[in-house]
Design a protein around this motif. Structure first.
Motif, mmCIF file in Angstrom:
data_model
loop_
_atom_site.group_PDB
_atom_site.id
_atom_site.type_symbol
_atom_site.label_atom_id
_atom_site.label_comp_id
_atom_site.label_asym_id
_atom_site.label_seq_id
_atom_site.Cartn_x
_atom_site.Cartn_y
_atom_site.Cartn_z
ATOM 1 N N ARG A 1 -12.670 11.240 -0.825
ATOM 2 C CA ARG A 1 -13.133 11.242 -2.220
ATOM 3 C C ARG A 1 -12.060 11.749 -3.170
ATOM 4 O O ARG A 1 -12.323 12.467 -4.133
ATOM 5 N N GLN A 2 -10.829 11.368 -2.875
ATOM 6 C CA GLN A 2 -9.681 11.709 -3.715
ATOM 7 C C GLN A 2 -9.193 10.437 -4.406
ATOM 8 O O GLN A 2 -8.071 9.987 -4.221
ATOM 9 N N GLU A 3 -10.082 9.870 -5.222
ATOM 10 C CA GLU A 3 -9.802 8.585 -5.853
ATOM 11 C C GLU A 3 -8.592 8.628 -6.784
ATOM 12 O O GLU A 3 -7.868 7.645 -6.893
ATOM 13 N N GLU A 4 -8.356 9.762 -7.448
ATOM 14 C CA GLU A 4 -7.178 9.856 -8.312
ATOM 15 C C GLU A 4 -5.901 9.752 -7.493
ATOM 16 O O GLU A 4 -4.941 9.105 -7.898
ATOM 17 N N SER A 5 -5.890 10.367 -6.318
ATOM 18 C CA SER A 5 -4.734 10.238 -5.427
ATOM 19 C C SER A 5 -4.590 8.795 -4.959
ATOM 20 O O SER A 5 -3.478 8.270 -4.874
ATOM 21 N N ALA A 6 -5.698 8.154 -4.637
ATOM 22 C CA ALA A 6 -5.658 6.754 -4.209
ATOM 23 C C ALA A 6 -5.123 5.866 -5.340
ATOM 24 O O ALA A 6 -4.348 4.941 -5.088
ATOM 25 N N CYS A 7 -5.506 6.158 -6.567
ATOM 26 C CA CYS A 7 -4.995 5.385 -7.717
ATOM 27 C C CYS A 7 -3.477 5.506 -7.820
ATOM 28 O O CYS A 7 -2.799 4.544 -8.176
ATOM 29 N N ALA A 8 -2.945 6.676 -7.491
ATOM 30 C CA ALA A 8 -1.497 6.889 -7.551
ATOM 31 C C ALA A 8 -0.764 6.055 -6.504
ATOM 32 O O ALA A 8 0.441 5.848 -6.609
ATOM 33 N N MET A 9 -1.485 5.548 -5.512
ATOM 34 C CA MET A 9 -0.892 4.731 -4.453
ATOM 35 C C MET A 9 -0.935 3.243 -4.767
ATOM 36 O O MET A 9 -0.371 2.434 -4.033
ATOM 37 N N LEU A 10 -1.618 2.890 -5.839
ATOM 38 C CA LEU A 10 -1.723 1.483 -6.223
ATOM 39 C C LEU A 10 -0.470 1.016 -6.959
ATOM 40 O O LEU A 10 0.193 1.820 -7.628
ATOM 41 N N ALA A 11 -0.177 -0.258 -6.856
ATOM 42 C CA ALA A 11 0.872 -0.852 -7.686
ATOM 43 C C ALA A 11 0.443 -0.692 -9.135
ATOM 44 O O ALA A 11 -0.760 -0.704 -9.448
ATOM 45 N N VAL B 1 0.844 -1.205 0.000
ATOM 46 C CA VAL B 1 0.000 0.000 0.000
ATOM 47 C C VAL B 1 0.877 1.253 0.000
ATOM 48 O O VAL B 1 1.958 1.234 0.524
ATOM 49 N N ALA B 2 0.357 2.363 -0.530
ATOM 50 C CA ALA B 2 1.124 3.597 -0.505
ATOM 51 C C ALA B 2 0.211 4.814 -0.447
ATOM 52 O O ALA B 2 -0.971 4.702 -0.653
ATOM 53 N N GLY B 3 0.778 6.019 -0.217
ATOM 54 C CA GLY B 3 0.001 7.232 -0.051
ATOM 55 C C GLY B 3 -0.101 8.074 -1.302
ATOM 56 O O GLY B 3 0.289 7.644 -2.363
ATOM 57 N N CYS B 4 -0.667 9.289 -1.168
ATOM 58 C CA CYS B 4 -0.803 10.198 -2.316
ATOM 59 C C CYS B 4 0.512 10.228 -3.057
ATOM 60 O O CYS B 4 0.572 10.021 -4.238
ATOM 61 N N ALA B 5 1.532 10.510 -2.314
ATOM 62 C CA ALA B 5 2.865 10.213 -2.798
ATOM 63 C C ALA B 5 3.135 8.849 -2.196
ATOM 64 O O ALA B 5 2.645 8.535 -1.123
ATOM 65 N N VAL B 6 3.889 8.049 -2.873
ATOM 66 C CA VAL B 6 4.154 6.705 -2.386
ATOM 67 C C VAL B 6 4.832 6.796 -1.028
ATOM 68 O O VAL B 6 5.696 7.622 -0.802
ATOM 69 N N ASP B 7 4.423 5.935 -0.097
ATOM 70 C CA ASP B 7 4.983 5.954 1.246
ATOM 71 C C ASP B 7 6.215 5.070 1.301
ATOM 72 O O ASP B 7 6.152 3.885 1.009
ATOM 73 N N THR B 8 7.333 5.659 1.665
ATOM 74 C CA THR B 8 8.581 4.911 1.715
ATOM 75 C C THR B 8 8.862 4.354 3.099
ATOM 76 O O THR B 8 9.757 3.534 3.260
ATOM 77 N N ALA B 9 8.099 4.767 4.111
ATOM 78 C CA ALA B 9 8.424 4.404 5.484
ATOM 79 C C ALA B 9 7.755 3.127 5.981
ATOM 80 O O ALA B 9 8.418 2.270 6.537
#
Length: 127
Positions: free
Chosen positions: A39-49, A15-23
């Motif tokens: 309701r920020q689905e585009e940001s959530a999509c950016a967190m997907l593999a 899993v990752a965040g709006c920006a990918v979570d490195t921690a």
């Protein structure tokens, strides 16, 4: 009907965040659900593999549209986390997610996952 999500013995997903979570995979899972709740689905999509984001939408649909239609749990507080190398499973009060650590951080490979007795997890969002 979604296909079952196979969880290999030595693997669990990312899993990752709006920006990918490195921690941490937990923080990545929380950020993913925060984006969904906001309701920020585009940001959530950016967190997907990448593979998950590519597979999620139906023809003629965007990733964000597909996430709006997915039946994801409410997220909530983390209840457990298991990490095996670059794979992780994060259980939140209302959802189970699988993550993988890529070179740029933790990304969500599956979400909205429910255990199925004697079978692998069944997930709303998966690669």
């Amino acid at each position: 009907m979604r296909t079952p999500f196979v969880v290999p013995a030595l693997a669990v997903l990312a899993v990752a965040g709006c920006a990918v979570d490195t921690a941490s995979p937990v923080r990545a899972a929380e950020r993913f659900h925060a984006a969904i709740a906001g309701r920020q689905e585009e940001s959530a999509c950016a967190m997907l593999a990448r593979r998950t984001a590519d597979k999620l939408p139906a023809p003629g649909q965007t990733c964000a549209d597909a996430l709006r239609e997915a039946k994801l749990g409410p997220g909530g507080q983390p209840t457990s986390v298991s990490v095996w190398g670059d794979e992780a499973q994060v259980r939140l009060a209302g959802d189970t997610l699988f993550l993988r650590r890529f070179s740029d951080g933790w990304r969500v490979r599956a979400a909205g996952c429910r255990p199925v007795p004697d079978l692998p997890y069944e997930c709303e969002v998966e690669d």
